[in-house]
Design an enzyme around this catalytic site. Structure first.
Site, PDB file in Angstrom:
ATOM      1  N   THR A 191      -9.521  47.047  34.582  1.00  0.00           N
ATOM      2  CA  THR A 191      -9.362  47.399  33.166  1.00  0.00           C
ATOM      3  C   THR A 191      -9.547  48.892  32.924  1.00  0.00           C
ATOM      4  OG1 THR A 191     -11.684  47.009  32.516  1.00  0.00           O
ATOM      5  CG2 THR A 191     -10.182  45.111  32.469  1.00  0.00           C
ATOM      6  N   VAL A 235      -7.931  49.785  27.586  1.00  0.00           N
ATOM      7  CA  VAL A 235      -7.834  48.673  26.625  1.00  0.00           C
ATOM      8  C   VAL A 235      -8.200  47.402  27.402  1.00  0.00           C
ATOM      9  CG1 VAL A 235      -6.441  47.666  24.788  1.00  0.00           C
ATOM     10  CG2 VAL A 235      -5.960  49.985  25.573  1.00  0.00           C
ATOM     11  N   HIS A 236      -9.494  47.267  27.655  1.00  0.00           N
ATOM     12  CA  HIS A 236     -10.005  46.259  28.586  1.00  0.00           C
ATOM     13  C   HIS A 236      -9.461  44.852  28.307  1.00  0.00           C
ATOM     14  CE1 HIS A 236     -13.043  49.156  30.049  1.00  0.00           C
ATOM     15  NE2 HIS A 236     -13.243  49.457  28.768  1.00  0.00           N
ATOM     16  N   ASP A 237      -9.705  44.362  27.091  1.00  0.00           N
ATOM     17  CA  ASP A 237      -9.406  42.957  26.791  1.00  0.00           C
ATOM     18  C   ASP A 237      -7.920  42.643  26.868  1.00  0.00           C
ATOM     19  OD1 ASP A 237     -12.056  42.303  26.445  1.00  0.00           O
ATOM     20  OD2 ASP A 237     -12.024  42.534  24.262  1.00  0.00           O
ATOM     21  N   CYS A 239      -5.930  43.268  29.090  1.00  0.00           N
ATOM     22  CA  CYS A 239      -5.529  42.861  30.441  1.00  0.00           C
ATOM     23  C   CYS A 239      -5.431  41.342  30.560  1.00  0.00           C
ATOM     24  CB  CYS A 239      -6.508  43.406  31.473  1.00  0.00           C
ATOM     25  SG  CYS A 239      -6.376  45.177  31.751  1.00  0.00           S
TER      26      CYS A 239
END
Length: 313
Positions: A191, A235-237, A239
């Site tokens: 991420t 934009v971690h989430d 992924c």
């Protein structure tokens, strides 16, 4: 088409994940959204979910989940996402219906009622998911996989070893990783490569109504990220949704992953058995690489789609 359930604690990156999933109704059918105390209190993240869903004119069931972890008190992250949990834009306060204040029971009903196996998109501490699996074990056979943002094999962010979502409720994460359900793990290893640049964020400002909302969210998020050493914004989430839409842009390895629940410096750590012959079969596809340009293009395209949807005009 995949039938998905989104469990989240919005969250700037949760919002990007929700928007991107909503922009692809031909590929993803969102059965519902549930909230969990994590990034901020349950009341705040539920209001943030209401704001996003109302803004795009969605008609997706929204359910409130647990207010905190299974064992420990909740530790929120205002330093990352602000006091509201999703600082940046101004929302007019439009309400959005909450269909249930017992997300676990409602998820159970909706998943069993779905004619096809369901994919859970887990973007928050795993408390709701763990309770679902423990309270209603029969639901496991109706879940195709869990695509989650959480953990990190190489390092953490909440502590040197533990990523925030797992650190908040490692006991819940332990239940999920040992559930036997296939897991796709978007941890910090991948991420932190999944970024949008400052120029890409700035390009959203005048593109359209939804893009402008994303600009306001990501502009704050980018500024906040500087304190953690980021120039561009991971934009971690997103992924966990992007893998469902474009798995070909990711590379990963199937590994056996477990969670440290003991007290001490390693609490909340996700670790993989890297020995030539692991002691246990692989339980997780650990994503390790992503094509950044294709990832960011996926987000920008989703926002452009929503700019042109009638309900979002």
């Amino acid at each position: 088409m995949k039938h998905i359930w989104i469990d989240c604690d919005p969250g700037h990156d949760d919002a990007m994940a929700i928007l991107t999933a909503y922009a692809h109704p031909e590929k993803l059918h969102i059965l519902g959204v549930s909230t969990i105390g994590g990034n901020q209190t349950l009341q705040k993240v539920t209001q943030n979910a209401k704001n996003v869903l109302s803004f795009i004119g969605a008609e997706i069931p929204l359910a409130m989940g647990q207010s905190g972890p299974l064992v420990k008190p909740l530790n929120t992250a205002p330093e990352a996402h602000g006091e509201s949990g999703m600082d940046g834009p101004y929302f007019s306060g439009e309400d959005y219906p909450v269909v249930s204040e017992n997300a676990v029971a409602f998820m159970h009903e909706q998943i069993l009622a779905c004619p096809e196996p369901v994919t859970i998109v887990a973007l928050a501490p795993l408390t709701n998911i763990a309770l679902l699996l423990r309270t209603f074990p029969e639901v496991c056979s109706h879940i195709e996989c869990i695509s989650m943002m959480g953990g990190g094999i190489d390092h953490g962010n909440c502590t040197p070893l533990a990523e925030f979502n797992i650190y908040v409720d490692p006991e819940a994460a332990h239940i999920v990783f040992h559930s036997g359900i296939p897991i796709v793990m978007s941890g910090l290893d991948v991420t932190e490569q999944a970024t949008v640049t400052v120029a890409q964020i700035d390009s959203l400002q005048n593109r359209g109504r939804v893009s402008h909302l994303a600009y306001e969210l990501l502009h704050f998020y980018n500024e906040s990220g500087h304190q953690f050493g980021f120039i561009d914004s991971p934009v971690h989430d997103l992924c966990a949704v992007a893998w469902l839409l474009a798995p070909e842009i990711f590379r990963g390895t199937k590994r056996y992953v477990d969670v440290v629940t003991d007290e001490g410096a390693s609490r909340g750590q996700t670790f993989a058995d890297g020995r030539p012959i692991p002691a246990h079969p692989a339980n997780t596809l650990v994503l390790e690489q992503v094509d950044r340009e294709k990832f960011s293009a996926l987000l920008l395209d989703a926002l452009a789609r929503l700019d042109h949807v009638g309900k979002a005009e």
